[in-house]
Design an enzyme around this catalytic site. Structure first.
Site, PDB file in Angstrom:
ATOM      1  N   SER A   1       0.842  -1.201   0.000  1.00  0.00           N
ATOM      2  CA  SER A   1       0.000   0.000   0.000  1.00  0.00           C
ATOM      3  C   SER A   1       0.874   1.247   0.000  1.00  0.00           C
ATOM      4  O   SER A   1       1.641   1.482   0.948  1.00  0.00           O
ATOM      5  CB  SER A   1      -0.905   0.013   1.229  1.00  0.00           C
ATOM      6  OG  SER A   1      -1.477   1.301   1.353  1.00  0.00           O
TER       7      SER A   1
ATOM      8  N   HIS B   1      -1.017  -1.361  -4.319  1.00  0.00           N
ATOM      9  CA  HIS B   1      -2.321  -1.013  -3.743  1.00  0.00           C
ATOM     10  C   HIS B   1      -2.420   0.505  -3.575  1.00  0.00           C
ATOM     11  O   HIS B   1      -1.563   1.126  -2.932  1.00  0.00           O
ATOM     12  CB  HIS B   1      -2.454  -1.719  -2.393  1.00  0.00           C
ATOM     13  CG  HIS B   1      -3.776  -1.602  -1.732  1.00  0.00           C
ATOM     14  ND1 HIS B   1      -4.860  -2.400  -2.051  1.00  0.00           N
ATOM     15  CD2 HIS B   1      -4.212  -0.771  -0.744  1.00  0.00           C
ATOM     16  CE1 HIS B   1      -5.888  -2.084  -1.283  1.00  0.00           C
ATOM     17  NE2 HIS B   1      -5.525  -1.088  -0.481  1.00  0.00           N
TER      18      HIS B   1
ATOM     19  N   ASP C   1      -4.718   3.557  -2.234  1.00  0.00           N
ATOM     20  CA  ASP C   1      -5.845   3.875  -1.359  1.00  0.00           C
ATOM     21  C   ASP C   1      -6.407   5.251  -1.668  1.00  0.00           C
ATOM     22  O   ASP C   1      -5.732   6.262  -1.478  1.00  0.00           O
ATOM     23  CB  ASP C   1      -5.383   3.835   0.108  1.00  0.00           C
ATOM     24  CG  ASP C   1      -5.145   2.422   0.592  1.00  0.00           C
ATOM     25  OD1 ASP C   1      -6.084   1.616   0.497  1.00  0.00           O
ATOM     26  OD2 ASP C   1      -4.020   2.120   1.040  1.00  0.00           O
TER      27      ASP C   1
ATOM     28  N   MET D   1      -9.204   7.975  -0.722  1.00  0.00           N
ATOM     29  CA  MET D   1     -10.096   8.347   0.394  1.00  0.00           C
ATOM     30  C   MET D   1     -10.677   9.738   0.178  1.00  0.00           C
ATOM     31  O   MET D   1      -9.961  10.634  -0.281  1.00  0.00           O
ATOM     32  CB  MET D   1      -9.302   8.359   1.699  1.00  0.00           C
ATOM     33  CG  MET D   1      -8.615   7.052   1.999  1.00  0.00           C
ATOM     34  SD  MET D   1      -7.671   7.208   3.519  1.00  0.00           S
ATOM     35  CE  MET D   1      -6.915   5.589   3.592  1.00  0.00           C
TER      36      MET D   1
ATOM     37  N   HIS E   1      -8.151   0.855  -4.416  1.00  0.00           N
ATOM     38  CA  HIS E   1      -9.109   0.625  -3.336  1.00  0.00           C
ATOM     39  C   HIS E   1      -9.852   1.936  -3.067  1.00  0.00           C
ATOM     40  O   HIS E   1      -9.295   2.865  -2.487  1.00  0.00           O
ATOM     41  CB  HIS E   1      -8.323   0.155  -2.089  1.00  0.00           C
ATOM     42  CG  HIS E   1      -9.140  -0.059  -0.870  1.00  0.00           C
ATOM     43  ND1 HIS E   1      -8.573  -0.210   0.375  1.00  0.00           N
ATOM     44  CD2 HIS E   1     -10.486  -0.167  -0.679  1.00  0.00           C
ATOM     45  CE1 HIS E   1      -9.538  -0.392   1.277  1.00  0.00           C
ATOM     46  NE2 HIS E   1     -10.695  -0.358   0.654  1.00  0.00           N
TER      47      HIS E   1
ATOM     48  N   MET F   1     -12.177   4.134  -1.147  1.00  0.00           N
ATOM     49  CA  MET F   1     -12.884   4.332   0.120  1.00  0.00           C
ATOM     50  C   MET F   1     -13.613   5.664   0.003  1.00  0.00           C
ATOM     51  O   MET F   1     -13.246   6.660   0.635  1.00  0.00           O
ATOM     52  CB  MET F   1     -11.870   4.337   1.280  1.00  0.00           C
ATOM     53  CG  MET F   1     -11.371   2.955   1.623  1.00  0.00           C
ATOM     54  SD  MET F   1      -9.852   2.978   2.573  1.00  0.00           S
ATOM     55  CE  MET F   1      -8.688   3.175   1.247  1.00  0.00           C
TER      56      MET F   1
ATOM     57  N   MET G   1     -11.734  -6.003   5.155  1.00  0.00           N
ATOM     58  CA  MET G   1     -10.926  -5.039   5.914  1.00  0.00           C
ATOM     59  C   MET G   1     -10.652  -5.603   7.304  1.00  0.00           C
ATOM     60  O   MET G   1     -11.576  -6.064   7.986  1.00  0.00           O
ATOM     61  CB  MET G   1     -11.656  -3.694   6.043  1.00  0.00           C
ATOM     62  CG  MET G   1     -11.754  -2.885   4.771  1.00  0.00           C
ATOM     63  SD  MET G   1     -10.167  -2.555   3.954  1.00  0.00           S
ATOM     64  CE  MET G   1      -9.308  -1.567   5.198  1.00  0.00           C
TER      65      MET G   1
ATOM     66  N   PHE H   1      -6.837   4.831   7.734  1.00  0.00           N
ATOM     67  CA  PHE H   1      -5.450   5.145   8.094  1.00  0.00           C
ATOM     68  C   PHE H   1      -4.570   3.898   8.029  1.00  0.00           C
ATOM     69  O   PHE H   1      -5.037   2.791   8.293  1.00  0.00           O
ATOM     70  CB  PHE H   1      -5.380   5.719   9.514  1.00  0.00           C
ATOM     71  CG  PHE H   1      -6.168   6.994   9.655  1.00  0.00           C
ATOM     72  CD1 PHE H   1      -5.594   8.223   9.348  1.00  0.00           C
ATOM     73  CD2 PHE H   1      -7.496   6.949  10.051  1.00  0.00           C
ATOM     74  CE1 PHE H   1      -6.340   9.395   9.446  1.00  0.00           C
ATOM     75  CE2 PHE H   1      -8.255   8.125  10.151  1.00  0.00           C
ATOM     76  CZ  PHE H   1      -7.669   9.351   9.849  1.00  0.00           C
TER      77      PHE H   1
ATOM     78  N   ASP I   1      -6.740  -6.423   4.270  1.00  0.00           N
ATOM     79  CA  ASP I   1      -6.093  -5.110   4.282  1.00  0.00           C
ATOM     80  C   ASP I   1      -6.236  -4.486   5.662  1.00  0.00           C
ATOM     81  O   ASP I   1      -7.359  -4.302   6.144  1.00  0.00           O
ATOM     82  CB  ASP I   1      -6.777  -4.240   3.206  1.00  0.00           C
ATOM     83  CG  ASP I   1      -6.190  -2.859   3.067  1.00  0.00           C
ATOM     84  OD1 ASP I   1      -5.159  -2.572   3.691  1.00  0.00           O
ATOM     85  OD2 ASP I   1      -6.782  -2.057   2.313  1.00  0.00           O
TER      86      ASP I   1
ATOM     87  N   GLY J   1      -3.196  -3.715   9.041  1.00  0.00           N
ATOM     88  CA  GLY J   1      -2.404  -4.349  10.096  1.00  0.00           C
ATOM     89  C   GLY J   1      -1.771  -5.663   9.689  1.00  0.00           C
ATOM     90  O   GLY J   1      -1.481  -6.515  10.539  1.00  0.00           O
TER      91      GLY J   1
HETATM   92  C1  DX5 Z   1      -6.495   1.593   5.323  1.00  0.00           C
HETATM   93  C2  DX5 Z   1      -6.014   1.265   3.933  1.00  0.00           C
HETATM   94  C3  DX5 Z   1      -4.874   0.332   3.920  1.00  0.00           C
HETATM   95  C4  DX5 Z   1      -3.644   0.826   4.639  1.00  0.00           C
HETATM   96  C5  DX5 Z   1      -2.952  -0.373   5.197  1.00  0.00           C
HETATM   97  O1  DX5 Z   1      -7.718   2.182   5.264  1.00  0.00           O
HETATM   98  O2  DX5 Z   1      -7.044   0.694   3.147  1.00  0.00           O
HETATM   99  O3  DX5 Z   1      -4.555  -0.105   2.609  1.00  0.00           O
HETATM  100  O4  DX5 Z   1      -2.757   1.541   3.829  1.00  0.00           O
HETATM  101  O5  DX5 Z   1      -1.894   0.031   5.964  1.00  0.00           O
HETATM  102  P1  DX5 Z   1      -1.195  -0.907   7.038  1.00  0.00           P
HETATM  103  O6  DX5 Z   1      -0.735  -2.137   6.312  1.00  0.00           O
HETATM  104  O7  DX5 Z   1      -0.095  -0.071   7.569  1.00  0.00           O
HETATM  105  O8  DX5 Z   1      -2.242  -1.246   8.073  1.00  0.00           O
HETATM  106 ZN    ZN Z   2      -6.462  -0.277   1.231  1.00  0.00          ZN
END
Ligand code: DX5
Ligand code: ZN
Length: 215
Positions: A10, A34, A36, A38, A67, A69, A139, A145, A175, A177
């Site tokens: 990501s 990936h 993200d 937002m 992705h 969001m 998720m 974040f 996706d 942690g």
């Molecule tokens: C969170 C994102 C993830 C994020 C994952 O909303 O969709 O893709 O970047 O980051 P880590 O792997 O650090 O949790």
């Molecule tokens: Zn993501």
């Protein structure tokens, strides 16, 4: 080594002022990237939009895993597809009555379609859509974040998606942690794609970090 696990770094954890270099850091070890997106409405954060995806498309041949969001994803599918996404994943919770329309619109663009659910949405809610998409994204943190703690209780959902799927090629992605330990939990439940931001980008040895996700 399991080659059938798709690792998707990501770029939310990358340095946006040095994005090209940070993409090049992962390029030798992965096939996917990936991205993200937002909007500050569906999630309490704003990240990147169409022009950045367009520039990333010019900078790399990696498979662009976008992705979304964002609220009302159907409205933005064409723009993100034309910008160069190879896959667009949207959130079921944001698609309201347009879930099928959103999937169809993604496919009309000749790219892969993914559907995602947040930690408190049950797999039963997307049961009717699992066999219409190429990828289901579970998720494992509240979206918004990078760098959050993996929610163990979400892992069970992977097996439920597998149970409902009639498609042996379905990609089940997780996706949030993800590291070498939490990634293992997910692959044991049947996930075959791992998104990782902080674990990869904050690592001193990216090659090794990616390899550990494949074990
Ligand atoms: C969170 C994102 C993830 C994020 C994952 O909303 O969709 O893709 O970047 O980051 P880590 O792997 O650090 O949790
Ligand atoms: Zn993501």
């Amino acid at each position: 080594m399991t080659d059938d696990i798709i690792v998707s770094p990501s770029i939310l954890s990358a340095d946006f002022a040095n994005l090209k270099q940070d993409i090049e850091k992962v390029e030798p070890y992965v096939k996917w990237l990936h991205i993200d997106v937002m909007d500050g409405h569906f999630v309490p954060n704003i990240s990147i939009g169409v022009p950045v995806v367009k520039s990333i498309r010019k900078a790399t041949k990696l498979f662009l895993d976008t992705h979304l969001m964002i609220e009302n994803p159907v409205k933005y599918v064409d723009a993100f597809a034309q910008a160069g996404s190879d896959l667009i994943t949207f959130h079921f919770e944001a698609s309201k009555n347009d879930t099928v329309k959103t999937i169809e619109k993604i496919k009309e663009n000749g790219i892969k379609a993914g559907i995602s659910i947040k930690p408190h949405t049950s797999v039963d809610e997307i049961k009717d859509y699992i066999n219409l998409v190429d990828l289901v994204l579970i998720m494992t943190v509240e979206p918004g974040f990078g760098g959050q703690k993996f929610m163990n209780e979400c892992a069970d959902k992977i097996a439920i998606v597998k149970k409902y799927s009639k498609n042996e090629n379905l990609i089940i992605q997780v996706d949030g942690g993800i590291n070498n330990e939490t990634g293992k939990i997910c692959t044991c439940f049947g996930a075959n794609s791992l998104v990782a931001g902080n674990y990869i980008y904050k690592s001193n040895d990216i090659k090794e970090a990616v390899q550990l996700l494949h074990l």
